[in-house]
Design a protein around this motif. Structure first.
Motif, PDB file in Angstrom:
ATOM      1  N   SER A 180       0.950  -1.265   0.095  1.00  0.00           N
ATOM      2  CA  SER A 180      -0.004   0.023   0.161  1.00  0.00           C
ATOM      3  C   SER A 180       0.721   1.014  -0.009  1.00  0.00           C
ATOM      4  O   SER A 180       0.796   2.154  -0.655  1.00  0.00           O
ATOM      5  CB  SER A 180      -0.891  -0.079   1.274  1.00  0.00           C
ATOM      6  OG  SER A 180      -1.617  -1.095   1.290  1.00  0.00           O
ATOM      7  N   ASN A 222       1.032   4.225  -3.022  1.00  0.00           N
ATOM      8  CA  ASN A 222       0.784   5.707  -2.614  1.00  0.00           C
ATOM      9  C   ASN A 222       2.110   6.468  -3.045  1.00  0.00           C
ATOM     10  O   ASN A 222       1.980   7.569  -3.555  1.00  0.00           O
ATOM     11  CB  ASN A 222       0.664   5.785  -1.088  1.00  0.00           C
ATOM     12  CG  ASN A 222      -0.826   6.164  -0.955  1.00  0.00           C
ATOM     13  OD1 ASN A 222      -1.493   6.571  -1.917  1.00  0.00           O
ATOM     14  ND2 ASN A 222      -1.239   5.824   0.150  1.00  0.00           N
ATOM     15  N   ARG A 269      -4.127   7.734  -1.594  1.00  0.00           N
ATOM     16  CA  ARG A 269      -5.285   6.854  -0.925  1.00  0.00           C
ATOM     17  C   ARG A 269      -5.146   6.980   0.684  1.00  0.00           C
ATOM     18  O   ARG A 269      -3.866   6.658   1.197  1.00  0.00           O
ATOM     19  CB  ARG A 269      -4.873   5.663  -1.358  1.00  0.00           C
ATOM     20  CG  ARG A 269      -6.292   4.612  -0.841  1.00  0.00           C
ATOM     21  CD  ARG A 269      -6.330   3.339  -1.484  1.00  0.00           C
ATOM     22  NE  ARG A 269      -7.654   2.727  -0.923  1.00  0.00           N
ATOM     23  CZ  ARG A 269      -7.556   1.609  -0.553  1.00  0.00           C
ATOM     24  NH1 ARG A 269      -6.534   0.921  -0.476  1.00  0.00           N
ATOM     25  NH2 ARG A 269      -8.745   0.878   0.154  1.00  0.00           N
TER      26      ARG A 269
END
Ligand code: NAP
Length: 309
Positions: free
Chosen positions: A285, A289, A300
């Motif tokens: 993640s 990003n 996000r």
């Protein structure tokens, strides 16, 4: 040169450094305190901040929180132009949804009562309800609230949700805004708090709120200890207004040994393990990003500093 600085455990730092080297070599992953040339550091990933750390990073553009919340960060320490991003990653979301489903079933099937009966050597059977005969109401229909409702759905509970702005979720009766809170509470047998901790939500789980639930309602707090006025819960348990609670978070963590919750059989305490950032999944993640930021895409999980979440 563009770099990201990680502040935290060595094991995580090493794993994430290797992942960045492999997946995003354009961004050098550095582990504090070896910050190298501070002018390279556009990104910081940390759980907490110090003034010295911030002062040492003149080129900082984005702060990534390790956790799903940002209330542990003193945002006033950060210059206004620094953007803040909370962690949204499958490890936190899945473990939180599991926790809420486990807690809802445990409270629905009277586990605290049976544990106490066991400790007293008693054999007492309570009437058993179907899930369809109980409602679970989730406060906060964000990433974690919605995932929890998805995990609860197959169990058959009547599902409700309350949120700041209106939401439509299939199979969930949704309420929004302060004006709809009383109606939401009046029909909620098992209340789940998954709100962010802000000036608006601090202390929301109070005597006033408990009084609006059906008598004997059950409480799950998997958000932050600051949401709950602990003396009010103790009083509500004594009066029977709340019959049992499962708390993953408390005002003081670890919960002090002499805290009344520790010896109250109606309260199940877990040590802030409901939604756990998994280092193996969170790094992906983070990489997505950072890659997105380099390409001028939206971040996000970006936090609105004015709203506080
Ligand atoms: P999120 O995606 O930001 O969702 C927050 C939701 O709460 C949003 O839908 C928001 O409404 C709503 N909300 C905010 N203020 C409100 C208010 N005053 N009244 C009603 N609704 C309000 O956050 P998340 O990822 O779901 O995480 C929620 C919280 O869980 C985190 O902030 C953190 O404190 C906690 N958490 C705990 C653990 C643990 O292990 N115990 C782990 C992770 C996270 P809008 O849609 O209008 O913005």
């Amino acid at each position: 040169m563009t770099a990201i600085l990680h502040v935290g455990p060595e094991e995580r730092g090493q794993l994430w450094q290797a992942e960045f080297r492999h997946a995003l070599p354009a961004v050098e992953f550095r582990n504090w305190p070896e910050i190298g040339n501070p002018a390279d550091i556009r990104y910081l990933v940390a759980w907490q901040l110090t003034d010295a750390l911030i002062a040492s990073l003149p080129a900082l553009e984005v702060l990534f929180s390790i956790g799903a919340g940002v209330d542990q960060l003193d945002l006033s320490r950060l210059p206004d132009h620094v953007r803040i991003v909370r962690m949204i990653e499958p490890g936190i979301t899945t473990t939180m949804a599991q926790y809420v489903a486990t807690a809802a079933l445990a409270l629905h099937r009277d586990l605290p009562f049976y544990r106490e009966a066991q400790s007293r050597g008693e054999w007492t059977q309570l009437p058993t309800l179907l899930c369809e005969e109980r409602s679970v109401g989730v406060m906060g229909l964000g990433e974690l609230g919605r995932a929890s409702l998805r995990m609860l759905a197959p169990l058959g509970f009547r599902l409700r949700g309350w949120n700041r702005s209106p939401r439509a979720i299939e199979g969930v009766e949704c309420f929004s805004g302060a004006e709809a809170l009383d109606a939401f509470l009046a029909g909620t047998d098992i209340l789940v708090c998954l709100l962010p901790l802000t000036d608006d939500t601090r202390g929301i789980l109070s005597a006033e709120l408990f009084a609006k639930l059906p008598h004997g309602a059950r409480l799950i707090n998997a958000a932050r200890g600051g949401h709950l006025i602990e003396e009010d819960l103790t009083a509500a348990l004594q009066s029977g207004q709340i019959s049992a609670a499962m708390l993953d978070v408390t005002q003081v963590e670890p919960l002090p040994r002499d805290h009344p919750f520790r010896s109250d059989p109606r309260v199940v305490i877990t040590p802030h393990i409901a939604g756990v950032t998994r280092i193996e999944t969170a790094v992906h993640s983070l990489i997505e990003n950072v890659r997105g930021h380099l390409a001028d895409s939206p971040l996000r999980g970006e936090v609105d500093r004015g709203r506080g979440y």
